[in-house]
Design a protein around this motif. Structure first.
Motif, PDB file in Angstrom:
ATOM      1  N   THR A 412       0.835  -1.209   0.000  1.00  0.00           N
ATOM      2  CA  THR A 412       0.000   0.000   0.000  1.00  0.00           C
ATOM      3  C   THR A 412       0.866   1.254   0.000  1.00  0.00           C
ATOM      4  O   THR A 412       0.555   2.239  -0.692  1.00  0.00           O
ATOM      5  N   ASN A 452     -10.359   1.516  -3.242  1.00  0.00           N
ATOM      6  CA  ASN A 452      -9.698   0.985  -2.051  1.00  0.00           C
ATOM      7  C   ASN A 452     -10.492  -0.155  -1.443  1.00  0.00           C
ATOM      8  O   ASN A 452     -11.657  -0.395  -1.788  1.00  0.00           O
ATOM      9  N   ASP A 533      -6.588  -1.144  -4.500  1.00  0.00           N
ATOM     10  CA  ASP A 533      -5.985  -1.614  -3.246  1.00  0.00           C
ATOM     11  C   ASP A 533      -6.915  -2.615  -2.567  1.00  0.00           C
ATOM     12  O   ASP A 533      -7.837  -2.234  -1.853  1.00  0.00           O
ATOM     13  N   ILE A 563      -3.272  -4.251  -5.862  1.00  0.00           N
ATOM     14  CA  ILE A 563      -2.852  -4.936  -4.637  1.00  0.00           C
ATOM     15  C   ILE A 563      -3.879  -6.016  -4.355  1.00  0.00           C
ATOM     16  O   ILE A 563      -5.082  -5.754  -4.308  1.00  0.00           O
TER      17      ILE A 563
END
Length: 609
Positions: A412, A452, A533, A563
């Motif tokens: 991150t 996110n 993310d 991610i």
């Protein structure tokens, strides 16, 4: 006092017109107040036949002199009395007094009318400054600050400054004018008695001021503690599910009680000192008043000082009019100390320096052309242990790069450096061969979209959440973005469709629905670079499928940094980078990394098991 003057210099310039008018009206109000009291002297003398002689039976030409004004006023009263009698004169006196009082209260109201514009304008300006500063500060600033304390500065401290500014405005532009004008009236009646007043008032003021010396420190302590209380409330509301799950209600109750009791002790000490101001000022005012009465009575009885009974009555009336603004001085002194303490706390926020800013000659950038290059990047939070260590990675345009690894390995942090949420310590990050620190930050961030793990939504309609940050978005644009994000169907099923309010942080929606709104928001922005993310890690299987499908559409023809903890979602990535303790220990495609039988293979096998 210097701090107080600085506050006025900061906030009053935009309201020069209101300030001037307030000063003029307060001056006129004070002058008419003196006239209403000064008229008592000739009225009493004439009414009780104490000074009816040839002098008051003849009018003299008007001049800007006190003696001329008093003489001609005597003349008019004498004429009215001789022509119409004492009873009619009484009504005439009442009409004159009422007229004077009318103009006094009229001008006082007009002065207050303009002060309201200043008060509310200053508070608005201050709140705007705080909010604009708050949203402009970089993320590292908020890592060291409590949310509750920042909220306290934006609410309670601003309110304290509001009260302080209002008191200070009265103190500067009203009370001194009243005191000065009434003192001039006192000097005109008796210089000797007024000089005695000049000796008494500073002594009384000094005694009153002694009780407020430590008020600013106590007030600052109280406001700091209120910040702690609001932080505890904010944490409790955010973590209410955990508090209940761990039966920690009593623990949080004890914690909050300790904070509240500490605040109570501080405020008790401060408020006792604060409420002491009124009785002390009242006692000193009464003492001064009685002392003046005794001294003035002696002057009359001894026949010195040119005082008569009627002039002494007028003198006492004027002095009594001084007591109110003088008391307001003492009260304002206390309030200002509280306001200055609040202003100190606000200034800590307003004067906080942003560590992440544009260079003087920053370059504009409107499109992404070739590649992103992390070159020997090293980063640590607040100078502590390095989170990233000499990381080197080039990301060609149009490629999807997946970042995998254990929690805390630096993934991150790696992506947060690209939009300059934080600035690197060593190395460089470049976009199309130009260091990102050379670009204008707003332009750089316009190239990127974020989705996110935690869907950050606002207490607003679905339309406004999807259109957030996009100027002039139409309903057709929003619907098209929602369809790509697999969100249109559930939106249409809500009560008001795209006009449905989703509640605080999207609390009226499920996790998958919130995430698809976040994806729709990113789709509408249509950036060339996408940062994802762990966008699916907190979802159930069905929601994950819908969201993953939306993400696949979102990443088409875009450069993407993904991610992921669920390795199954990144099998088709063009490049997979495995992070471990701040370094990229492996890189390659899924099949290549499986064949290497290294860190990636271990992670993959653990997930299969």
């Amino acid at each position: 006092m210097k701090d107080f003057i600085k506050v006025l210099q900061r906030f009053l310039p935009p309201y020069k017109g209101d300030t001037i008018m307030m000063f003029v009206y307060n001056l006129l109000g004070a002058i008419f107040g003196v006239f209403s009291l000064g008229a008592i002297v000739p009225v009493l003398d004439t009414f009780f036949n104490k000074s009816v002689d040839v002098a008051v039976l003849e009018k003299v030409p008007w001049e800007l002199k006190t003696d001329v004004a008093v003489h001609n006023f005597n003349y008019y009263i004498t004429v009215v009395k001789n022509n119409y009698g004492a009873e009619y004169t009484l009504f005439f006196i009442a009409a004159v007094a009422l007229t004077m009082v009318f103009f006094k209260v009229l001008f006082t109201f007009l002065g207050s009318y303009h002060s309201v514009n200043i008060r509310n304008g200053v508070v608005r300006d201050l709140r705007l400054q705080i909010y604009n500063k708050m949203v402009s500060l970089p993320l590292p600033f908020f890592s060291a600050e409590k949310k509750g304390d920042i909220i306290a500065r934006s609410t309670g401290d601003v309110q304290e400054v509001e009260i302080s500014v209002m008191s200070s405005i009265d103190m500067i532009f009203k009370n001194p004018i009243m005191i000065l004008v009434y003192l001039i009236g006192l000097l005109l009646i008796s210089v000797q008695l007024t000089l005695f007043v000049f000796i008494m008032l500073p002594i009384a003021g000094y005694i009153i001021g002694l009780t407020g010396k430590t008020l600013k420190k106590s007030s600052r302590d109280g406001q700091n503690k209120m910040g702690d209380i609001l932080s505890t409330i904010e944490e409790s509301l955010s973590g209410l599910r955990i508090i209940k799950a761990f039966n920690a209600e009593e623990k949080m109750h004890v914690r909050f009680s300790e904070e509240s009791n500490s605040y109570r002790r501080i405020m008790n000490s401060m408020m006792r000192r604060y409420v002491l101001a009124h009785p002390v000022s009242e006692f000193m005012g009464t003492l001064v008043m009685l002392t003046i009465m005794c001294y003035g009575g002696m002057l009359i009885l001894n026949g010195t000082g040119n005082l008569t009974g009627s002039t002494f009555i007028a003198y006492l009336g004027m002095f009594y009019m001084i007591i109110a603004p003088a008391k307001a001085f003492s009260k304002a002194a206390y309030t200002i100390q509280k306001g200055l303490a609040a202003m100190d706390r606000i200034d800590q926020l307003l004067e906080a320096k942003s560590t992440i800013t544009d260079k003087e000659n920053a370059i504009s950038v409107n499109e992404f052309g070739n590649s992103i290059h992390y070159k020997n990047v090293t980063f640590s939070y607040n100078g502590e242990k390095n989170v990233l260590k000499n990381v080197d990675l080039e990301i060609p345009k149009g490629k999807t790069v997946a970042l995998v690894g254990q929690s805390g390995s630096g993934k991150t942090t790696f992506v947060d450096l690209l939009p300059r949420f934080y600035d690197i310590n060593d190395g460089s990050i470049s976009v199309d061969g130009v260091d990102i620190r050379d670009y204008k930050m707003k332009d750089l961030r316009n190239l990127m979209g974020n989705v996110n793990q935690e869907s950050i939504l606002f207490n607003d309609t679905i339309f406004n959440n999807i259109a957030f940050g996009v100027e002039n978005a139409t309903m057709d644009d929003v619907i098209a973005a929602a369809k790509i994000a697999n969100a249109h169907d559930f939106i249409s099923a809500t009560e008001n469709g795209y006009d449905t309010n989703i509640g605080d942080r999207g609390s009226k929606l499920s996790g998958g629905q919130r995430q698809r709104l976040s994806i729709a928001r990113a789709v509408l922005k249509n950036p060339p670079i996408m940062i994802l993310d762990e966008a699916t890690s907190a979802l159930d299987t069905e929601s994950e499928r819908l969201v993953q499908d939306a993400l696949d559409k979102l990443m088409e023809n875009r450069t993407s940094l993904v991610i992921a903890h669920r390795l199954s979602t990144v099998k088709n990535a063009d490049l997979i980078c495995v992070f471990h303790e701040g370094k990229i220990v492996e890189r390659g495609k899924h099949d290549e990394l499986i064949e290497k039988d290294g860190a990636y293979k271990k992670l993959y096998d653990m997930q299969l098991l």
